[in-house]
Write a protein that holds these residues in place. Sequence first.
Motif, mmCIF file in Angstrom:
data_model
loop_
_atom_site.group_PDB
_atom_site.id
_atom_site.type_symbol
_atom_site.label_atom_id
_atom_site.label_comp_id
_atom_site.label_asym_id
_atom_site.label_seq_id
_atom_site.Cartn_x
_atom_site.Cartn_y
_atom_site.Cartn_z
ATOM 1 N N UNK A 30 0.819 -1.208 0.000
ATOM 2 C CA UNK A 30 0.000 0.000 0.000
ATOM 3 C C UNK A 30 0.857 1.264 0.000
ATOM 4 N N UNK A 31 1.964 1.243 0.734
ATOM 5 C CA UNK A 31 2.871 2.387 0.780
ATOM 6 C C UNK A 31 3.561 2.581 -0.562
ATOM 7 N N UNK A 32 4.055 1.498 -1.150
ATOM 8 C CA UNK A 32 4.751 1.580 -2.440
ATOM 9 C C UNK A 32 3.844 2.072 -3.563
ATOM 10 N N UNK A 33 2.551 1.821 -3.441
ATOM 11 C CA UNK A 33 1.597 2.244 -4.458
ATOM 12 C C UNK A 33 0.887 3.550 -4.086
ATOM 13 N N UNK A 34 1.443 4.252 -3.106
ATOM 14 C CA UNK A 34 0.937 5.568 -2.683
ATOM 15 C C UNK A 34 -0.543 5.557 -2.307
ATOM 16 N N UNK A 35 -0.966 4.499 -1.619
ATOM 17 C CA UNK A 35 -2.337 4.417 -1.143
ATOM 18 C C UNK A 35 -2.438 4.801 0.331
ATOM 19 N N UNK A 36 -1.346 4.612 1.070
ATOM 20 C CA UNK A 36 -1.267 5.040 2.464
ATOM 21 C C UNK A 36 0.106 5.652 2.704
ATOM 22 N N UNK A 37 0.215 6.444 3.769
ATOM 23 C CA UNK A 37 1.508 6.969 4.165
ATOM 24 C C UNK A 37 1.553 7.064 5.682
ATOM 25 N N UNK A 38 2.741 6.964 6.207
ATOM 26 C CA UNK A 38 2.942 7.085 7.647
ATOM 27 C C UNK A 38 3.327 8.526 7.943
ATOM 28 N N UNK A 39 2.577 9.176 8.810
ATOM 29 C CA UNK A 39 2.850 10.538 9.230
ATOM 30 C C UNK A 39 3.441 10.468 10.635
ATOM 31 N N UNK A 40 4.640 11.010 10.805
ATOM 32 C CA UNK A 40 5.277 10.990 12.116
ATOM 33 C C UNK A 40 6.090 9.734 12.333
ATOM 34 N N UNK A 41 6.499 9.556 13.575
ATOM 35 C CA UNK A 41 7.366 8.435 13.929
ATOM 36 C C UNK A 41 6.568 7.141 14.063
ATOM 37 N N UNK A 42 7.288 6.039 14.157
ATOM 38 C CA UNK A 42 6.632 4.744 14.341
ATOM 39 C C UNK A 42 5.879 4.677 15.663
ATOM 40 N N UNK A 43 6.403 5.332 16.686
ATOM 41 C CA UNK A 43 5.782 5.261 18.005
ATOM 42 C C UNK A 43 4.622 6.244 18.151
ATOM 43 N N UNK A 44 4.797 7.449 17.661
ATOM 44 C CA UNK A 44 3.790 8.488 17.888
ATOM 45 C C UNK A 44 3.050 8.923 16.630
ATOM 46 N N UNK A 45 3.339 8.287 15.499
ATOM 47 C CA UNK A 45 2.720 8.685 14.245
ATOM 48 C C UNK A 45 1.374 8.023 14.027
ATOM 49 N N UNK A 46 0.865 8.244 12.822
ATOM 50 C CA UNK A 46 -0.424 7.661 12.446
ATOM 51 C C UNK A 46 -0.420 7.386 10.948
ATOM 52 N N UNK A 47 -1.384 6.569 10.506
ATOM 53 C CA UNK A 47 -1.519 6.225 9.095
ATOM 54 C C UNK A 47 -2.468 7.191 8.425
ATOM 55 N N UNK A 48 -2.098 7.656 7.252
ATOM 56 C CA UNK A 48 -2.959 8.521 6.442
ATOM 57 C C UNK A 48 -3.339 7.746 5.184
ATOM 58 N N UNK A 49 -4.633 7.550 4.984
ATOM 59 C CA UNK A 49 -5.125 6.862 3.791
ATOM 60 C C UNK A 49 -5.252 7.899 2.691
#
Length: 52
Positions: A30-49
């Motif tokens: 999903x990330x490689x196909x630009x369908x989702x992205x991670x905003x912020x760090x692994x611990x405190x971030x979130x997923x953006x669809x």
Amino acid sequence: MRHNPNITKPELAKIIGISETAIDNIIRFLTNNNLIERIGSNKNGYWNVISG
């Protein structure tokens, strides 16, 4: 991810009923196909669809 952007991989695995390794593969796809992205760090971030 759209309804709970702070969801963790173990939570996803439990809800969907597949392994965390499968979740990693799906997230990578999903990330490689630009369908989702991670905003912020692994611990405190979130997923953006991005699409869908």
